[in-house]
Write a protein that holds these residues in place. Structure first.
Motif, mmCIF file in Angstrom:
data_model
loop_
_atom_site.group_PDB
_atom_site.id
_atom_site.type_symbol
_atom_site.label_atom_id
_atom_site.label_comp_id
_atom_site.label_asym_id
_atom_site.label_seq_id
_atom_site.Cartn_x
_atom_site.Cartn_y
_atom_site.Cartn_z
ATOM 1 N N GLU A 110 26.804 -28.113 -2.011
ATOM 2 C CA GLU A 110 28.045 -27.671 -2.652
ATOM 3 C C GLU A 110 28.568 -26.392 -2.002
ATOM 4 O O GLU A 110 29.788 -26.204 -1.887
ATOM 5 N N ASP A 135 30.216 -27.416 1.132
ATOM 6 C CA ASP A 135 31.502 -28.033 0.766
ATOM 7 C C ASP A 135 32.566 -26.963 0.524
ATOM 8 O O ASP A 135 33.701 -27.071 1.007
ATOM 9 N N ALA A 189 34.377 -25.265 3.541
ATOM 10 C CA ALA A 189 35.240 -26.036 4.444
ATOM 11 C C ALA A 189 36.654 -25.474 4.521
ATOM 12 O O ALA A 189 37.238 -25.387 5.610
ATOM 13 N N ARG A 220 25.635 -27.533 8.658
ATOM 14 C CA ARG A 220 26.741 -28.456 8.946
ATOM 15 C C ARG A 220 27.621 -27.829 10.017
ATOM 16 O O ARG A 220 27.752 -26.607 10.090
ATOM 17 N N TYR A 222 31.371 -27.192 11.689
ATOM 18 C CA TYR A 222 32.772 -27.058 11.293
ATOM 19 C C TYR A 222 33.625 -26.948 12.550
ATOM 20 O O TYR A 222 33.226 -26.285 13.524
ATOM 21 N N SER A 273 26.364 -34.158 0.799
ATOM 22 C CA SER A 273 27.542 -33.533 0.206
ATOM 23 C C SER A 273 28.022 -34.309 -1.012
ATOM 24 O O SER A 273 28.325 -35.501 -0.908
ATOM 25 N N ALA A 295 30.835 -34.069 -2.265
ATOM 26 C CA ALA A 295 32.250 -34.359 -2.016
ATOM 27 C C ALA A 295 32.455 -35.291 -0.808
ATOM 28 O O ALA A 295 33.585 -35.548 -0.423
ATOM 29 N N LEU A 312 31.583 -34.645 2.293
ATOM 30 C CA LEU A 312 31.967 -33.837 3.460
ATOM 31 C C LEU A 312 30.764 -33.599 4.371
ATOM 32 O O LEU A 312 30.519 -32.488 4.826
ATOM 33 N N ASP A 313 30.007 -34.649 4.669
ATOM 34 C CA ASP A 313 28.801 -34.478 5.453
ATOM 35 C C ASP A 313 29.075 -34.218 6.932
ATOM 36 O O ASP A 313 28.228 -33.672 7.622
ATOM 37 N N TYR A 372 36.964 -32.257 7.858
ATOM 38 C CA TYR A 372 36.946 -32.075 6.406
ATOM 39 C C TYR A 372 38.343 -31.998 5.853
ATOM 40 O O TYR A 372 38.568 -31.731 4.727
#
Length: 275
Positions: free
Chosen positions: A40, A43, A46, A126, A128, A266, A268, A270-271, A275
């Motif tokens: 979270e 997430d 992002a 993760r 980005y 994730s 949401a 968003l793995d 994103y």
């Protein structure tokens, strides 16, 4: 010879002794909660990973999210580390230290977080994409995520750590990428870093056998160029020796009776970017 020991949630004095720990349902519940919080937090980041933000500002946000979630950052004070997360940009392989560095259009950045929630470590990272990222870098990020998931596919009882590493290595090298060996995944639970070591390259059927109750991370670091790394003078930041781009994804998992559970997926969805 690999040793295994079954531990209970009442045993709060677990030692880092080279023995692989096997956990029961309460351990899975603790890791599930810690992993969900970690996911979270990633997430929530992002929307903030944009051109112009500093890595220090992102670290401040991570700290607030961890405290608000009832946890504390595992990295803060760990062996002298002074930040709540790691931010590794472009050719930084891992353990980049947040600070005054400003993210710019075209950067790729890995953010690695580990909240400790009720004594359990939720460790995940993760990638980005910052603004308009070149296709070459996007492909590296995509392939690195594929490496992670191919490794996780091999995480089931009766397989070995070598099966995980082989799946990752085969996929990365098929794209002519280098697989970092200097850093690896690790056991975790009530300890931040524990046995087994999870090297992201290897031969099938080698290394410790996977058994139900094992908790560990899989976190491949994949370079566009050679796999070689070097440490910077700060004692933490590892970079590619040839200055090529590097990417990493990390999940914490637990081996179940018929496969594995990913604790840090994730909520949401968003793995992986975008994103």
């Amino acid at each position: 010879m690999t040793e295994y020991i079954t531990v209970s949630t009442e045993d709060r004095t677990e030692a880092r002794n080279g023995i692989i720990k096997l956990h029961g349902p309460d351990g899975f519940a603790g890791m599930r909660a810690a992993g969900k919080l970690a996911a979270e937090i990633l997430d929530a980041l992002a929307a903030h990973v944009v051109p112009g933000v500093t890595t220090g500002e992102l670290d401040d946000l991570v700290y607030r999210l961890m405290i608000d979630g009832g946890s504390v950052p595992a990295t803060l004070g760990y062996r002298g580390y002074t930040k709540s997360c790691c931010t590794s940009i472009n050719h930084v392989v891992c353990h980049g230290i947040p600070g005054d560095k400003v993210l710019k259009d075209g950067d790729i950045v890995n953010i690695d977080v580990t909240p400790i929630l009720d004594g359990w470590h939720g460790d995940t990272s993760r990638m980005y994409l910052v603004g308009d990222v070149p296709l070459k870098a996007r492909k590296l990020v995509d392939v690195t995520y594929e490496c992670l998931m191919l490794g996780i596919e091999q995480a089931r009882p009766g397989n070995t750590i070598g099966d995980i590493g082989h799946a990752i290595q085969r996929h990365a090298e098929a794209h002519r990428y280098g697989v970092v060996r200097d850093f690896c995944g690790h056991g975790l639970g009530r300890l931040f870093h524990d046995s087994p070591e999870v090297v992201h390259a290897g031969r099938p059927g080698t290394g410790p056998e996977l058994r139900p109750g094992m908790f560990f991370t899989i976190e491949p670091m994949i370079n566009i160029g050679r796999p070689d790394c070097k440490m910077l003078d700060d004692g933490w930041t590892a970079v590619t020796r040839d200055r090529s781009l590097s990417a990493q994804f990390e999940h914490s998992i637990g081996i179940t009776e018929d496969g594995c559970e990913i604790f840090t997926k994730s909520p949401a969805g968003l793995d992986k970017p975008p994103y």
